[in-house]
Design a protein around this motif. Structure first.
Motif, PDB file in Angstrom:
ATOM      1  N   ASP A  40       0.634  -1.207   0.086  1.00 51.78           N
ATOM      2  CA  ASP A  40       0.137   0.114   0.053  1.00 51.78           C
ATOM      3  C   ASP A  40       0.857   1.292  -0.117  1.00 51.78           C
ATOM      4  OD1 ASP A  40       0.888  -0.341   2.377  1.00 51.78           O
ATOM      5  OD2 ASP A  40      -1.008   0.018   3.535  1.00 51.78           O
ATOM      6  N   TRP A  41       2.016   1.179  -0.665  1.00 47.01           N
ATOM      7  CA  TRP A  41       2.945   2.517  -0.674  1.00 47.01           C
ATOM      8  C   TRP A  41       1.941   3.535  -1.540  1.00 47.01           C
ATOM      9  CZ3 TRP A  41       6.691   2.316   2.526  1.00 47.01           C
ATOM     10  CH2 TRP A  41       7.198   1.057   3.073  1.00 47.01           C
ATOM     11  N   GLU A  42       2.258   4.738  -1.277  1.00 43.17           N
ATOM     12  CA  GLU A  42       1.547   5.798  -2.287  1.00 43.17           C
ATOM     13  C   GLU A  42       2.577   5.999  -3.390  1.00 43.17           C
ATOM     14  OE1 GLU A  42       0.057   8.986  -0.203  1.00 43.17           O
ATOM     15  OE2 GLU A  42      -0.539   7.822   1.579  1.00 43.17           O
ATOM     16  N   ILE A  43       2.048   5.863  -4.715  1.00 40.80           N
ATOM     17  CA  ILE A  43       2.981   6.137  -5.866  1.00 40.80           C
ATOM     18  C   ILE A  43       2.713   7.450  -6.482  1.00 40.80           C
ATOM     19  CG2 ILE A  43       3.838   4.969  -8.035  1.00 40.80           C
ATOM     20  CD1 ILE A  43       3.060   2.345  -6.657  1.00 40.80           C
ATOM     21  N   SER A  44       3.726   8.273  -6.782  1.00 41.19           N
ATOM     22  CA  SER A  44       3.630   9.338  -7.698  1.00 41.19           C
ATOM     23  C   SER A  44       4.612   9.173  -9.088  1.00 41.19           C
ATOM     24  CB  SER A  44       4.192  10.542  -7.052  1.00 41.19           C
ATOM     25  OG  SER A  44       4.245  11.730  -7.941  1.00 41.19           O
ATOM     26  N   GLN A  45       3.834   9.138 -10.248  1.00 39.93           N
ATOM     27  CA  GLN A  45       4.367   8.811 -11.427  1.00 39.93           C
ATOM     28  C   GLN A  45       4.369   9.883 -12.469  1.00 39.93           C
ATOM     29  OE1 GLN A  45       3.501   4.830 -12.628  1.00 39.93           O
ATOM     30  NE2 GLN A  45       5.347   4.629 -13.902  1.00 39.93           N
ATOM     31  N   GLN A  46       5.571  10.255 -13.112  1.00 38.98           N
ATOM     32  CA  GLN A  46       5.616  11.402 -14.139  1.00 38.98           C
ATOM     33  C   GLN A  46       6.476  10.732 -15.274  1.00 38.98           C
ATOM     34  OE1 GLN A  46       7.308  15.044 -12.479  1.00 38.98           O
ATOM     35  NE2 GLN A  46       5.341  15.524 -11.286  1.00 38.98           N
ATOM     36  N   GLY A  47       5.932  10.404 -16.205  1.00 36.13           N
ATOM     37  CA  GLY A  47       6.584   9.458 -17.336  1.00 36.13           C
ATOM     38  C   GLY A  47       7.190   8.292 -16.737  1.00 36.13           C
ATOM     39  N   SER A  48       8.569   8.009 -16.873  1.00 38.96           N
ATOM     40  CA  SER A  48       9.174   7.089 -16.354  1.00 38.96           C
ATOM     41  C   SER A  48       9.573   7.006 -15.022  1.00 38.96           C
ATOM     42  CB  SER A  48      10.249   6.344 -17.353  1.00 38.96           C
ATOM     43  OG  SER A  48      11.322   7.459 -17.442  1.00 38.96           O
ATOM     44  N   HIS A  49       9.482   8.369 -14.457  1.00 38.54           N
ATOM     45  CA  HIS A  49       9.897   8.517 -13.221  1.00 38.54           C
ATOM     46  C   HIS A  49       8.749   7.973 -12.124  1.00 38.54           C
ATOM     47  CE1 HIS A  49      12.614  10.518 -10.285  1.00 38.54           C
ATOM     48  NE2 HIS A  49      11.493  11.154  -9.922  1.00 38.54           N
ATOM     49  N   GLU A  50       9.431   7.346 -11.052  1.00 35.16           N
ATOM     50  CA  GLU A  50       8.404   7.033 -10.052  1.00 35.16           C
ATOM     51  C   GLU A  50       8.992   6.987  -8.816  1.00 35.16           C
ATOM     52  OE1 GLU A  50       6.040   2.968 -10.454  1.00 35.16           O
ATOM     53  OE2 GLU A  50       7.773   2.618  -8.692  1.00 35.16           O
ATOM     54  N   ARG A  51       7.925   7.503  -7.766  1.00 39.41           N
ATOM     55  CA  ARG A  51       8.298   7.696  -6.337  1.00 39.41           C
ATOM     56  C   ARG A  51       7.321   6.941  -5.575  1.00 39.41           C
ATOM     57  NH1 ARG A  51       9.759  14.043  -5.408  1.00 39.41           N
ATOM     58  NH2 ARG A  51      12.098  13.963  -6.368  1.00 39.41           N
ATOM     59  N   ARG A  52       7.824   6.390  -4.737  1.00 38.26           N
ATOM     60  CA  ARG A  52       7.051   5.731  -3.742  1.00 38.26           C
ATOM     61  C   ARG A  52       7.080   6.272  -2.190  1.00 38.26           C
ATOM     62  NH1 ARG A  52       5.279   0.231  -5.358  1.00 38.26           N
ATOM     63  NH2 ARG A  52       6.239  -0.105  -7.402  1.00 38.26           N
ATOM     64  N   TYR A  53       5.956   6.481  -1.648  1.00 43.57           N
ATOM     65  CA  TYR A  53       5.988   7.340  -0.268  1.00 43.57           C
ATOM     66  C   TYR A  53       5.470   6.419   0.855  1.00 43.57           C
ATOM     67  CZ  TYR A  53       6.397  11.460  -3.260  1.00 43.57           C
ATOM     68  OH  TYR A  53       6.731  12.351  -4.000  1.00 43.57           O
ATOM     69  N   CYS A  54       5.704   6.392   1.783  1.00 45.18           N
ATOM     70  CA  CYS A  54       5.175   5.821   3.049  1.00 45.18           C
ATOM     71  C   CYS A  54       3.851   6.376   3.323  1.00 45.18           C
ATOM     72  CB  CYS A  54       6.151   6.116   4.265  1.00 45.18           C
ATOM     73  SG  CYS A  54       5.553   5.174   5.879  1.00 45.18           S
ATOM     74  N   PRO A  55       3.015   5.237   3.550  1.00 47.02           N
ATOM     75  CA  PRO A  55       1.605   5.817   3.793  1.00 47.02           C
ATOM     76  C   PRO A  55       1.304   5.961   5.371  1.00 47.02           C
ATOM     77  CG  PRO A  55       1.817   3.343   3.809  1.00 47.02           C
ATOM     78  CD  PRO A  55       3.023   3.874   3.338  1.00 47.02           C
ATOM     79  N   ASN A  56       2.383   6.138   6.026  1.00 53.03           N
ATOM     80  CA  ASN A  56       2.401   6.488   7.583  1.00 53.03           C
ATOM     81  C   ASN A  56       2.803   7.704   7.836  1.00 53.03           C
ATOM     82  OD1 ASN A  56       1.213   4.111   8.641  1.00 53.03           O
ATOM     83  ND2 ASN A  56       3.022   3.245   9.039  1.00 53.03           N
ATOM     84  N   CYS A  57       4.067   8.068   7.248  1.00 48.48           N
ATOM     85  CA  CYS A  57       4.519   9.606   7.501  1.00 48.48           C
ATOM     86  C   CYS A  57       5.118  10.239   6.061  1.00 48.48           C
ATOM     87  CB  CYS A  57       5.938   9.118   8.244  1.00 48.48           C
ATOM     88  SG  CYS A  57       7.178   8.309   7.278  1.00 48.48           S
ATOM     89  N   ASP A  58       4.580   9.747   4.957  1.00 52.12           N
ATOM     90  CA  ASP A  58       4.857  10.451   3.694  1.00 52.12           C
ATOM     91  C   ASP A  58       6.206  10.873   3.329  1.00 52.12           C
ATOM     92  OD1 ASP A  58       2.144  10.584   3.046  1.00 52.12           O
ATOM     93  OD2 ASP A  58       1.845  12.370   4.359  1.00 52.12           O
ATOM     94  N   ALA A  59       7.159   9.974   4.085  1.00 43.79           N
ATOM     95  CA  ALA A  59       8.591  10.027   3.628  1.00 43.79           C
ATOM     96  C   ALA A  59       8.956   9.095   2.031  1.00 43.79           C
ATOM     97  CB  ALA A  59       9.505   9.274   4.591  1.00 43.79           C
ATOM     98  N   VAL A  60       9.535   9.789   1.391  1.00 39.01           N
ATOM     99  CA  VAL A  60      10.142   9.221   0.028  1.00 39.01           C
ATOM    100  C   VAL A  60      10.733   8.021   0.280  1.00 39.01           C
ATOM    101  CG1 VAL A  60      11.361   9.257  -2.100  1.00 39.01           C
ATOM    102  CG2 VAL A  60      10.198  11.265  -1.106  1.00 39.01           C
ATOM    103  N   VAL A  61      10.475   6.589  -0.102  1.00 39.39           N
ATOM    104  CA  VAL A  61      10.870   5.446   0.187  1.00 39.39           C
ATOM    105  C   VAL A  61      12.003   5.028  -0.951  1.00 39.39           C
ATOM    106  CG1 VAL A  61      10.678   2.892   0.681  1.00 39.39           C
ATOM    107  CG2 VAL A  61       9.026   4.878   1.449  1.00 39.39           C
ATOM    108  N   THR A  62      11.266   5.241  -2.491  1.00 43.53           N
ATOM    109  CA  THR A  62      12.054   4.957  -3.585  1.00 43.53           C
ATOM    110  C   THR A  62      11.994   6.189  -4.422  1.00 43.53           C
ATOM    111  OG1 THR A  62      10.379   3.710  -4.659  1.00 43.53           O
ATOM    112  CG2 THR A  62      12.076   2.430  -3.480  1.00 43.53           C
ATOM    113  N   ASP A  63      12.827   6.408  -5.338  1.00 41.86           N
ATOM    114  CA  ASP A  63      12.885   7.544  -6.212  1.00 41.86           C
ATOM    115  C   ASP A  63      13.562   6.734  -7.533  1.00 41.86           C
ATOM    116  OD1 ASP A  63      12.571  10.252  -7.519  1.00 41.86           O
ATOM    117  OD2 ASP A  63      13.937  10.783  -6.103  1.00 41.86           O
ATOM    118  N   ARG A  64      13.091   6.690  -8.451  1.00 44.90           N
ATOM    119  CA  ARG A  64      13.378   6.143  -9.833  1.00 44.90           C
ATOM    120  C   ARG A  64      13.014   6.684 -10.838  1.00 44.90           C
ATOM    121  NH1 ARG A  64      13.670  -0.326  -9.243  1.00 44.90           N
ATOM    122  NH2 ARG A  64      14.285  -0.516  -7.173  1.00 44.90           N
TER     123      ARG A  64
END
Length: 64
Positions: A40-64
């Protein structure tokens, strides 16, 4: 002459601990939350760039 002592070892003592987690688990370094990559990570995607955020504290977990 050298004496050789032999001891029996219980088989349970030689087993490796079983892994409770899959290799595809992500961890939040801010709050310690953990869940599978497809969890249940929150995902933000722009083109091929993707960020996953923690659902508890909104910290960036992955940035690709």
């Amino acid at each position: 002459m050298t004496a050789t002592d032999t001891y029996s070892i219980d088989r349970a003592q030689t087993r490796r601990p079983s892994r409770a987690r899959s290799k595809s688990v992500l961890f939040c370094t801010e709050c310690g939350y953990e869940n599978p990559v497809g969890g249940d990570w929150e995902i933000s995607q722009q083109g091929s760039h993707e960020r996953r955020y923690c659902p508890n504290c909104d910290a960036v977990v992955t940035d690709r």
